[in-house]
Design a protein around this motif. Sequence first.
Motif, short mmCIF file in Angstrom:
data_model
loop_
_atom_site.label_atom_id
_atom_site.label_comp_id
_atom_site.label_asym_id
_atom_site.label_seq_id
_atom_site.Cartn_x
_atom_site.Cartn_y
_atom_site.Cartn_z
N GLN A 262 -1.05 -7.30 18.08
CA GLN A 262 -0.36 -6.43 19.03
C GLN A 262 1.04 -6.98 19.26
O GLN A 262 1.21 -8.18 19.53
CB GLN A 262 -1.10 -6.37 20.37
N VAL A 263 2.02 -6.10 19.13
CA VAL A 263 3.42 -6.51 19.28
C VAL A 263 4.07 -5.57 20.29
O VAL A 263 4.09 -4.35 20.09
CB VAL A 263 4.18 -6.43 17.94
N LEU A 264 4.56 -6.13 21.39
CA LEU A 264 5.25 -5.32 22.41
C LEU A 264 6.74 -5.63 22.34
O LEU A 264 7.13 -6.78 22.44
CB LEU A 264 4.70 -5.64 23.80
N VAL A 265 7.53 -4.58 22.17
CA VAL A 265 8.97 -4.76 21.97
C VAL A 265 9.73 -3.99 23.04
O VAL A 265 9.33 -2.89 23.41
CB VAL A 265 9.37 -4.20 20.58
N THR A 266 10.81 -4.57 23.55
CA THR A 266 11.70 -3.78 24.40
C THR A 266 13.08 -3.74 23.74
O THR A 266 13.50 -4.69 23.10
CB THR A 266 11.88 -4.36 25.83
N ALA A 267 13.75 -2.62 23.91
CA ALA A 267 15.10 -2.46 23.37
C ALA A 267 15.83 -1.39 24.15
O ALA A 267 15.21 -0.44 24.64
CB ALA A 267 15.04 -2.08 21.89
N ALA A 268 17.13 -1.57 24.30
CA ALA A 268 17.91 -0.59 25.07
C ALA A 268 18.13 0.69 24.26
O ALA A 268 18.15 1.79 24.82
CB ALA A 268 19.25 -1.19 25.49
N VAL A 269 18.28 0.54 22.96
CA VAL A 269 18.45 1.72 22.10
C VAL A 269 17.52 1.64 20.90
O VAL A 269 17.19 0.57 20.41
CB VAL A 269 19.92 1.87 21.60
N GLU A 270 17.11 2.81 20.45
CA GLU A 270 16.17 2.93 19.33
C GLU A 270 16.63 2.15 18.10
O GLU A 270 15.83 1.52 17.41
CB GLU A 270 16.02 4.42 19.01
N GLU B 96 1.00 2.94 35.12
CA GLU B 96 -0.22 2.85 34.31
C GLU B 96 0.21 3.07 32.86
O GLU B 96 0.77 4.11 32.53
CB GLU B 96 -1.22 3.95 34.70
N VAL B 97 -0.02 2.08 32.03
CA VAL B 97 0.44 2.20 30.65
C VAL B 97 -0.72 1.92 29.69
O VAL B 97 -1.33 0.84 29.73
CB VAL B 97 1.59 1.19 30.36
N ALA B 98 -1.02 2.92 28.86
CA ALA B 98 -2.07 2.73 27.85
C ALA B 98 -1.46 2.03 26.64
O ALA B 98 -0.37 2.39 26.21
CB ALA B 98 -2.64 4.09 27.44
N LEU B 99 -2.16 1.03 26.13
CA LEU B 99 -1.63 0.27 24.99
C LEU B 99 -2.71 0.17 23.92
O LEU B 99 -3.89 0.34 24.20
CB LEU B 99 -1.22 -1.13 25.44
N GLY B 100 -2.27 -0.11 22.72
CA GLY B 100 -3.23 -0.29 21.64
C GLY B 100 -2.76 -1.36 20.70
O GLY B 100 -1.68 -1.92 20.89
N PRO B 101 -3.57 -1.67 19.69
CA PRO B 101 -3.12 -2.66 18.70
C PRO B 101 -1.92 -2.13 17.93
O PRO B 101 -1.61 -0.94 17.98
CB PRO B 101 -4.34 -2.83 17.79
N GLY B 102 -1.23 -3.01 17.23
CA GLY B 102 -0.04 -2.61 16.49
C GLY B 102 1.19 -2.73 17.37
O GLY B 102 1.17 -3.37 18.41
N VAL B 103 2.25 -2.05 16.94
CA VAL B 103 3.53 -2.17 17.65
C VAL B 103 3.68 -1.10 18.72
O VAL B 103 3.38 0.07 18.49
CB VAL B 103 4.71 -2.04 16.65
N THR B 104 4.11 -1.51 19.90
CA THR B 104 4.52 -0.57 20.94
C THR B 104 5.92 -0.96 21.37
O THR B 104 6.16 -2.13 21.71
CB THR B 104 3.58 -0.63 22.16
N ALA B 105 6.85 -0.01 21.35
CA ALA B 105 8.21 -0.32 21.76
C ALA B 105 8.55 0.45 23.03
O ALA B 105 8.22 1.63 23.17
CB ALA B 105 9.20 0.02 20.65
N PHE B 106 9.18 -0.24 23.97
CA PHE B 106 9.66 0.38 25.21
C PHE B 106 11.16 0.48 25.09
O PHE B 106 11.86 -0.53 24.99
CB PHE B 106 9.27 -0.48 26.41
N VAL B 107 11.65 1.72 25.09
CA VAL B 107 13.07 1.92 24.85
C VAL B 107 13.67 2.68 26.03
O VAL B 107 13.06 3.62 26.56
CB VAL B 107 13.29 2.72 23.54
N GLY B 108 14.85 2.26 26.46
CA GLY B 108 15.51 2.97 27.56
C GLY B 108 16.75 2.21 27.98
O GLY B 108 16.92 1.04 27.64
N PRO B 109 17.61 2.88 28.75
CA PRO B 109 18.88 2.27 29.16
C PRO B 109 18.68 0.99 29.99
O PRO B 109 17.57 0.72 30.46
CB PRO B 109 19.53 3.35 30.03
N ASN B 110 19.73 0.25 30.16
CA ASN B 110 19.68 -1.00 30.93
C ASN B 110 19.17 -0.77 32.35
O ASN B 110 19.44 0.26 32.96
CB ASN B 110 21.08 -1.63 31.03
N GLY B 111 18.45 -1.74 32.82
CA GLY B 111 18.03 -1.74 34.23
C GLY B 111 16.97 -0.71 34.60
O GLY B 111 16.78 -0.40 35.77
N GLN B 112 16.23 -0.20 33.60
CA GLN B 112 15.26 0.86 33.89
C GLN B 112 13.84 0.33 34.05
O GLN B 112 12.93 1.09 34.39
CB GLN B 112 15.29 1.93 32.79
N GLY B 113 13.62 -0.94 33.76
CA GLY B 113 12.27 -1.47 33.98
C GLY B 113 11.50 -1.84 32.73
O GLY B 113 10.28 -2.01 32.79
#
Length: 381
Positions: free
Chosen positions: A351-359, A18-35
């Motif tokens: 709304q901008v959703l970003v994923t990255a392995a490192v900050e 369950e992920v709450a989101l809002g307008p603007g930028v949201t970044a999902f950061v975490g090591p490889n293979g974590q989802g």
Amino acid sequence: MHVTHLSLADFRSYARAEVALGPGVTAFVGPNGQGKTNLVEAVGYLATLGSHRVSSDAPMVRMGAERAVVRAAVVQGDRQQLVELELNPGKANRARINRSSQVRPRDVLGILRTVLFAPEDLALVKGDPGERRRFLDELITARAPRMAGVRSDYDRVLKQRNSLLRTAALARRHGSRGGSGGDAALSTLDVWDQHLARTGAELLAQRFDLISVLQPLADKAYEQLAPGGGPVLLEYRGSAGEDLTAAGSREELYERLMAALADARKQEIERGVTLVGPHRDDLVLKLGRLPAKGYASHGESWSYALALRLASYDLLRAEGAEPVLVLDDVFAELDARRRERLAELVAPGEQVLVTAAVEEDVPEVLAGVRYAVAEGEVRRV
Ligand SMILES: Nc1ncnc2c1ncn2[C@@H]1O[C@H](COP(=O)(O)OP(=O)(O)OP(=O)(O)O)[C@@H](O)[C@H]1O
Ligand SMILES: [Mg+2]
């Protein structure tokens, strides 16, 4: 538009999320293979009924589970809608809007619109024509959701026609011109030619219209990402070899397809497959005077792919509700200059959703909400 809540059940690696989101930028950061990609893939699926990574639904259902459910609350202006899709590999998928009774999955198209950037986009430039056809047709459907119906009609007609041609080809090979299936198949072929040409002409007309409006936007986007590197030229190449861009009305396109089918008939019966139509066409991406495929450098190809996505974003925004921007792991692939340019261009998005392995891979202009993704947990930080 923007998503205010994303909910997953048995989707990819997630039993639940369950992920709450809002307008603007949201970044999902975490090591490889974590989802991380799994999350944004779900968002993209609600918008397109497809994944940017796989062509079938099965891999999206969590290993060992029977079905997956993806749900999102989408806000557009002062309207909020809840869209829900249930993925049942091997069976029909199901869909619901605002928890009411079931609708066809394709009825949810248009409620959420996304433009997704991903490392897989490089295949738009370097890959097979099918990649570029999919790009065109997905954008066509985002512009006009009813085109999902035309696309599926075309696919159905094509399948039917191919099976007739296969039957005819087999009969021919076994020398049984009379009697069994062969002649019967041939006699119904004319009707299927008409069906194919009618739906095909509609698809072609939409592709041509799209290309004409996308062309200047793609050129502008390429110039912004890689100044002086263009121009970018989008050229449609019909399966009969001719440049179909010149054709005007739907009626003309229909006649052209009918003529091309008549010309190809003999060869089609020999090969047992439909050789002309939008399913065999290509979009030739030119950079300067050369096709990007086979000539452009790796960096140029990347800029080209990004330019096509940025152009899609500009187009959808100009024509209606602003789509949600999804950038899956793209910044790590870019040099510092293009990274900054791309970040500046997408930063004002609703709304901008970003994923990255490192900050460090998330550019500074994309400051916003951060989620840490690790071991199946999505945690606000
Ligand atoms: N159907 C599935 N069932 C269970 N697990 C799955 C399923 N599909 C994918 N996974 C798992 O999900 C993980 C991949 O998740 P994802 O692609 O979201 O990673 P990521 O965080 O984006 O990583 P990267 O930084 O490398 O891009 C893998 O460990 C994979 O095994
Ligand atoms: Mg990923």
